[in-house]
Write a protein that holds these residues in place. Structure first.
Motif, PDB file in Angstrom:
ATOM      1  N   GLY A 140     -50.663 -75.059 -13.237  1.00 22.37           N
ATOM      2  CA  GLY A 140     -51.336 -75.990 -12.334  1.00 22.37           C
ATOM      3  C   GLY A 140     -50.463 -77.206 -12.085  1.00 22.37           C
ATOM      4  O   GLY A 140     -49.241 -77.162 -12.265  1.00 22.37           O
ATOM      5  N   GLU A 141     -51.106 -78.307 -11.722  1.00 18.83           N
ATOM      6  CA  GLU A 141     -50.361 -79.541 -11.399  1.00 18.83           C
ATOM      7  C   GLU A 141     -49.481 -79.991 -12.559  1.00 18.83           C
ATOM      8  O   GLU A 141     -48.372 -80.493 -12.359  1.00 18.83           O
ATOM      9  CB  GLU A 141     -51.353 -80.660 -11.059  1.00 18.83           C
ATOM     10  CG  GLU A 141     -52.014 -80.506  -9.707  1.00 18.83           C
ATOM     11  CD  GLU A 141     -53.040 -81.600  -9.445  1.00 18.83           C
ATOM     12  OE1 GLU A 141     -53.784 -81.954 -10.387  1.00 18.83           O
ATOM     13  OE2 GLU A 141     -53.106 -82.077  -8.305  1.00 18.83           O
ATOM     14  N   ARG A 142     -49.997 -79.824 -13.769  1.00 22.35           N
ATOM     15  CA  ARG A 142     -49.250 -80.264 -14.957  1.00 22.35           C
ATOM     16  C   ARG A 142     -47.931 -79.494 -15.085  1.00 22.35           C
ATOM     17  O   ARG A 142     -46.867 -80.093 -15.322  1.00 22.35           O
ATOM     18  CB  ARG A 142     -50.119 -80.021 -16.179  1.00 22.35           C
ATOM     19  CG  ARG A 142     -49.435 -80.224 -17.506  1.00 22.35           C
ATOM     20  CD  ARG A 142     -50.417 -79.862 -18.612  1.00 22.35           C
ATOM     21  NE  ARG A 142     -49.893 -80.089 -19.927  1.00 22.35           N
ATOM     22  CZ  ARG A 142     -50.668 -80.124 -21.014  1.00 22.35           C
ATOM     23  NH1 ARG A 142     -51.975 -79.978 -20.894  1.00 22.35           N
ATOM     24  NH2 ARG A 142     -50.133 -80.315 -22.208  1.00 22.35           N
ATOM     25  N   GLU A 143     -47.987 -78.168 -14.917  1.00 24.30           N
ATOM     26  CA  GLU A 143     -46.783 -77.343 -15.072  1.00 24.30           C
ATOM     27  C   GLU A 143     -45.797 -77.612 -13.932  1.00 24.30           C
ATOM     28  O   GLU A 143     -44.578 -77.644 -14.138  1.00 24.30           O
ATOM     29  CB  GLU A 143     -47.168 -75.865 -15.123  1.00 24.30           C
ATOM     30  CG  GLU A 143     -47.878 -75.455 -16.419  1.00 24.30           C
ATOM     31  CD  GLU A 143     -49.307 -75.969 -16.553  1.00 24.30           C
ATOM     32  OE1 GLU A 143     -49.936 -76.258 -15.510  1.00 24.30           O
ATOM     33  OE2 GLU A 143     -49.797 -76.095 -17.700  1.00 24.30           O
ATOM     34  N   TRP A 144     -46.318 -77.795 -12.727  1.00 23.51           N
ATOM     35  CA  TRP A 144     -45.460 -78.129 -11.583  1.00 23.51           C
ATOM     36  C   TRP A 144     -44.761 -79.468 -11.830  1.00 23.51           C
ATOM     37  O   TRP A 144     -43.558 -79.614 -11.584  1.00 23.51           O
ATOM     38  CB  TRP A 144     -46.319 -78.162 -10.308  1.00 23.51           C
ATOM     39  CG  TRP A 144     -45.600 -78.535  -9.048  1.00 23.51           C
ATOM     40  CD1 TRP A 144     -45.758 -79.679  -8.320  1.00 23.51           C
ATOM     41  CD2 TRP A 144     -44.622 -77.746  -8.328  1.00 23.51           C
ATOM     42  NE1 TRP A 144     -44.947 -79.664  -7.206  1.00 23.51           N
ATOM     43  CE2 TRP A 144     -44.242 -78.492  -7.192  1.00 23.51           C
ATOM     44  CE3 TRP A 144     -44.031 -76.497  -8.543  1.00 23.51           C
ATOM     45  CZ2 TRP A 144     -43.303 -78.023  -6.267  1.00 23.51           C
ATOM     46  CZ3 TRP A 144     -43.101 -76.031  -7.624  1.00 23.51           C
ATOM     47  CH2 TRP A 144     -42.751 -76.792  -6.503  1.00 23.51           C
ATOM     48  N   LEU A 202     -40.670 -80.255 -12.112  1.00 20.20           N
ATOM     49  CA  LEU A 202     -39.942 -81.256 -11.321  1.00 20.20           C
ATOM     50  C   LEU A 202     -39.300 -82.305 -12.231  1.00 20.20           C
ATOM     51  O   LEU A 202     -38.162 -82.749 -11.965  1.00 20.20           O
ATOM     52  CB  LEU A 202     -40.887 -81.927 -10.322  1.00 20.20           C
ATOM     53  CG  LEU A 202     -41.478 -81.008  -9.246  1.00 20.20           C
ATOM     54  CD1 LEU A 202     -42.434 -81.802  -8.362  1.00 20.20           C
ATOM     55  CD2 LEU A 202     -40.391 -80.350  -8.395  1.00 20.20           C
ATOM     56  N   SER A 203     -39.983 -82.672 -13.292  1.00 23.43           N
ATOM     57  CA  SER A 203     -39.432 -83.732 -14.156  1.00 23.43           C
ATOM     58  C   SER A 203     -38.159 -83.262 -14.862  1.00 23.43           C
ATOM     59  O   SER A 203     -37.305 -84.076 -15.204  1.00 23.43           O
ATOM     60  CB  SER A 203     -40.486 -84.224 -15.145  1.00 23.43           C
ATOM     61  OG  SER A 203     -40.763 -83.226 -16.098  1.00 23.43           O
ATOM     62  N   ARG A 204     -38.026 -81.947 -15.066  1.00 24.94           N
ATOM     63  CA  ARG A 204     -36.783 -81.440 -15.677  1.00 24.94           C
ATOM     64  C   ARG A 204     -35.582 -81.640 -14.746  1.00 24.94           C
ATOM     65  O   ARG A 204     -34.440 -81.559 -15.170  1.00 24.94           O
ATOM     66  CB  ARG A 204     -36.922 -79.944 -16.013  1.00 24.94           C
ATOM     67  CG  ARG A 204     -37.901 -79.654 -17.135  1.00 24.94           C
ATOM     68  CD  ARG A 204     -37.678 -78.259 -17.729  1.00 24.94           C
ATOM     69  NE  ARG A 204     -38.069 -77.159 -16.852  1.00 24.94           N
ATOM     70  CZ  ARG A 204     -39.291 -76.670 -16.734  1.00 24.94           C
ATOM     71  NH1 ARG A 204     -40.295 -77.201 -17.416  1.00 24.94           N
ATOM     72  NH2 ARG A 204     -39.542 -75.658 -15.932  1.00 24.94           N
ATOM     73  N   HIS A 205     -35.855 -81.878 -13.454  1.00 27.03           N
ATOM     74  CA  HIS A 205     -34.767 -82.005 -12.472  1.00 27.03           C
ATOM     75  C   HIS A 205     -34.766 -83.368 -11.780  1.00 27.03           C
ATOM     76  O   HIS A 205     -34.177 -83.514 -10.701  1.00 27.03           O
ATOM     77  CB  HIS A 205     -34.884 -80.876 -11.437  1.00 27.03           C
ATOM     78  CG  HIS A 205     -34.750 -79.523 -12.064  1.00 27.03           C
ATOM     79  ND1 HIS A 205     -33.545 -79.034 -12.498  1.00 27.03           N
ATOM     80  CD2 HIS A 205     -35.675 -78.599 -12.373  1.00 27.03           C
ATOM     81  CE1 HIS A 205     -33.738 -77.829 -13.048  1.00 27.03           C
ATOM     82  NE2 HIS A 205     -35.011 -77.552 -12.985  1.00 27.03           N
ATOM     83  N   VAL A 239     -31.071 -82.552  -4.320  1.00 28.69           N
ATOM     84  CA  VAL A 239     -31.295 -81.099  -4.315  1.00 28.69           C
ATOM     85  C   VAL A 239     -32.760 -80.764  -4.013  1.00 28.69           C
ATOM     86  O   VAL A 239     -33.075 -79.662  -3.620  1.00 28.69           O
ATOM     87  CB  VAL A 239     -30.850 -80.474  -5.653  1.00 28.69           C
ATOM     88  CG1 VAL A 239     -31.007 -78.963  -5.652  1.00 28.69           C
ATOM     89  CG2 VAL A 239     -29.393 -80.832  -5.939  1.00 28.69           C
ATOM     90  N   PHE A 240     -33.636 -81.721  -4.215  1.00 30.63           N
ATOM     91  CA  PHE A 240     -35.036 -81.464  -3.832  1.00 30.63           C
ATOM     92  C   PHE A 240     -35.732 -82.760  -3.477  1.00 30.63           C
ATOM     93  O   PHE A 240     -35.276 -83.849  -3.844  1.00 30.63           O
ATOM     94  CB  PHE A 240     -35.793 -80.754  -4.964  1.00 30.63           C
ATOM     95  CG  PHE A 240     -36.276 -81.676  -6.058  1.00 30.63           C
ATOM     96  CD1 PHE A 240     -37.590 -82.136  -6.062  1.00 30.63           C
ATOM     97  CD2 PHE A 240     -35.422 -82.085  -7.076  1.00 30.63           C
ATOM     98  CE1 PHE A 240     -38.040 -82.988  -7.065  1.00 30.63           C
ATOM     99  CE2 PHE A 240     -35.872 -82.922  -8.080  1.00 30.63           C
ATOM    100  CZ  PHE A 240     -37.175 -83.379  -8.075  1.00 30.63           C
ATOM    101  N   GLU A 241     -36.809 -82.623  -2.723  1.00 24.48           N
ATOM    102  CA  GLU A 241     -37.708 -83.755  -2.534  1.00 24.48           C
ATOM    103  C   GLU A 241     -39.129 -83.231  -2.388  1.00 24.48           C
ATOM    104  O   GLU A 241     -39.354 -82.114  -1.907  1.00 24.48           O
ATOM    105  CB  GLU A 241     -37.308 -84.605  -1.328  1.00 24.48           C
ATOM    106  CG  GLU A 241     -37.296 -83.898  -0.022  1.00 24.48           C
ATOM    107  CD  GLU A 241     -36.794 -84.806   1.108  1.00 24.48           C
ATOM    108  OE1 GLU A 241     -35.981 -85.706   0.835  1.00 24.48           O
ATOM    109  OE2 GLU A 241     -37.236 -84.593   2.244  1.00 24.48           O
TER     110      GLU A 241
END
Ligand SMILES: [Zn+2]
Length: 415
Positions: free
Chosen positions: A141-145, A149-152, A159-161
């Motif tokens: 869910g939102e937590r895993e997403w 993102l926080s790992r990157h 590389v992302f937004e």
């Protein structure tokens, strides 16, 4: 007990079973000694489906059996509640998950090795296990997403937004993130979606794995960053993901039957509008939509497809889809053991016109929109088992990386 009697000195704590966790789903509980009887909450689902999630508090040191009853009301066992590796379980408030069969030795099917019961599992609570979470599937869910993102975070803006696709019916932010080449000049556009059916969490681990490939210091990663812009909508049915709905066969129709003449969900309308504006005047995009199938099947029967990963065939795209499956089988490095021969051709098993009577899917819409696309496809990825290999988040992510590598290999072949 009489009102003026003191409580016994060693009273066992009262067991509480409730749905007060993210995406919780539970409609009924009765505790009888060491047996907990439950029903999942179907909400607005037409017929029966498989999702549930709940927590247990106050069962430290005890061994409990959990038995699901038919959610449509009969006192018969629920024939679709417990999967091939038992339940997903977390003893750290959802930070990490494993399968109960990794720990418990509930009876197995002698032929397949799968968890034998469709309706029952047991759990021994450790002395410290004051609160334990259980779920039909390992949650995403939102937590895993956010964790992904926080790992990157160091690559945000490069590389992302992140961004917003639209607001859900209930006012929630529906995520749409961009990855890869962000300057608008990428020759290759890739649209990734999951959770048209909100309970299908294994699909989003695969989508995440595809996106992980963008950060890799290898040929696939470099090509993705140099040539591809990926737009990812991880939670198409956002309200269902947050609230723990079944999603599949939602009345009057679910999100993946909402791509016909008229739409009823803001997310599907927004995906169509976003994709049309994004690709206007340019090359047609690659469109990949990730799903999880029904709870379980038998991988010993060729068309009983719920325990292998496969691409769902569409006749208009069959040549490209079959080619892609061959490439994916060849380039894969993860442990899913993808087989091109598992291609689920139109007409096989459940994959017939009847399955789409309720409305058009994103894949049907995308093929209509971009008949010349290099690849439009949906994937089905089981919840817990592929041919005897247990699925965990790292295996699912590795498969997503393999899908990314296969897309890059297929595009290289076209040049
Ligand atoms: Zn689905």
């Amino acid at each position: 007990m009489l009102p003026d009697m003191p409580p016994p000195a060693h009273a066992a704590p009262e067991i509480v079973v409730d749905a007060a966790i993210p995406a919780g789903n539970l409609a009924f509980v009765a505790i009888d000694g060491d047996t907990v009887r439950l029903r999942k909450d179907l909400r607005d689902t037409e017929g029966h489906w498989i999702y549930w999630a709940f927590r247990v508090c106050g069962a430290e040191g005890r061994t409990l059996a959990f038995e699901f009853l038919d959610p449509l009301g009969a006192d018969a066992p629920d024939r679709g509640a417990v999967g091939t590796r038992g339940a997903a379980v977390s003893t750290d408030f959802g930070a990490t998950w494993r399968w109960t069969d990794d720990v418990r030795d509930d009876p197995r099917d002698p032929a397949t090795g799968d968890h034998a019961s469709f309706s029952r599992f047991t759990w021994r609570f450790g002395p410290e296990d004051g609160e334990v979470w259980f779920s039909q599937t390992i949650p995403y869910g939102e937590r895993e997403w956010g964790d992904f993102l926080s790992r990157h975070e160091a690559d945000r803006g490069r590389v992302f937004e992140t961004g917003t696709l639209c607001r859900s019916r209930k006012g929630r932010n529906v995520e749409c993130a961009r990855f890869g080449r962000l300057d608008g000049e990428a020759p290759l556009k890739i649209l990734l979606t999951s959770r048209h059916h909100c309970g299908e969490t294994s699909a989003t681990f695969v989508l995440e794995g595809f996106l992980e490939a963008v950060f890799d210091d290898d040929d696939t990663g470099r090509r993705l960053r140099e040539t591809a812009e990926i737009r990812a909508v991880p939670f198409v049915d956002k309200d269902g993901v947050v609230e723990g709905d079944q999603g599949k066969n939602r009345r009057p129709h679910d999100h993946n039957r909402d791509y016909g003449e008229t739409t009823i969900y803001p997310e599907t309308r927004a995906i169509r509008d976003m994709a049309a504006a994004w690709t206007a005047g340019g090359a047609p995009p690659v469109v990949l939509d990730f799903h999880s199938p029904w709870l379980r099947g038998s991988w010993l029967e060729p068309d009983n497809s719920n325990e292998y990963a496969y691409l769902v065939g569409k006749p208009e795209m069959e040549d490209r889809q079959r080619r892609f499956c061959e490439i994916l089988e060849r380039v894969q490095r993860g442990g899913v053991g993808f087989r091109a021969g598992d291609y689920y051709a139109f007409g096989r098993g459940w994959n017939t016109g009847r399955n789409y009577a309720a409305g058009a899917s994103i894949i049907q819409w995308a093929i209509r929109e971009w008949p010349e696309s290099p690849l439009v496809a949906s994937f089905e990825i089981p919840f817990a088992n592929v041919r005897g290999t247990t699925l965990r988040p790292d295996v699912l992510r590795a498969f997503g990386r393999d899908v990314a590598a296969a897309v890059i290999a297929m595009m290289a072949e076209k040049r």
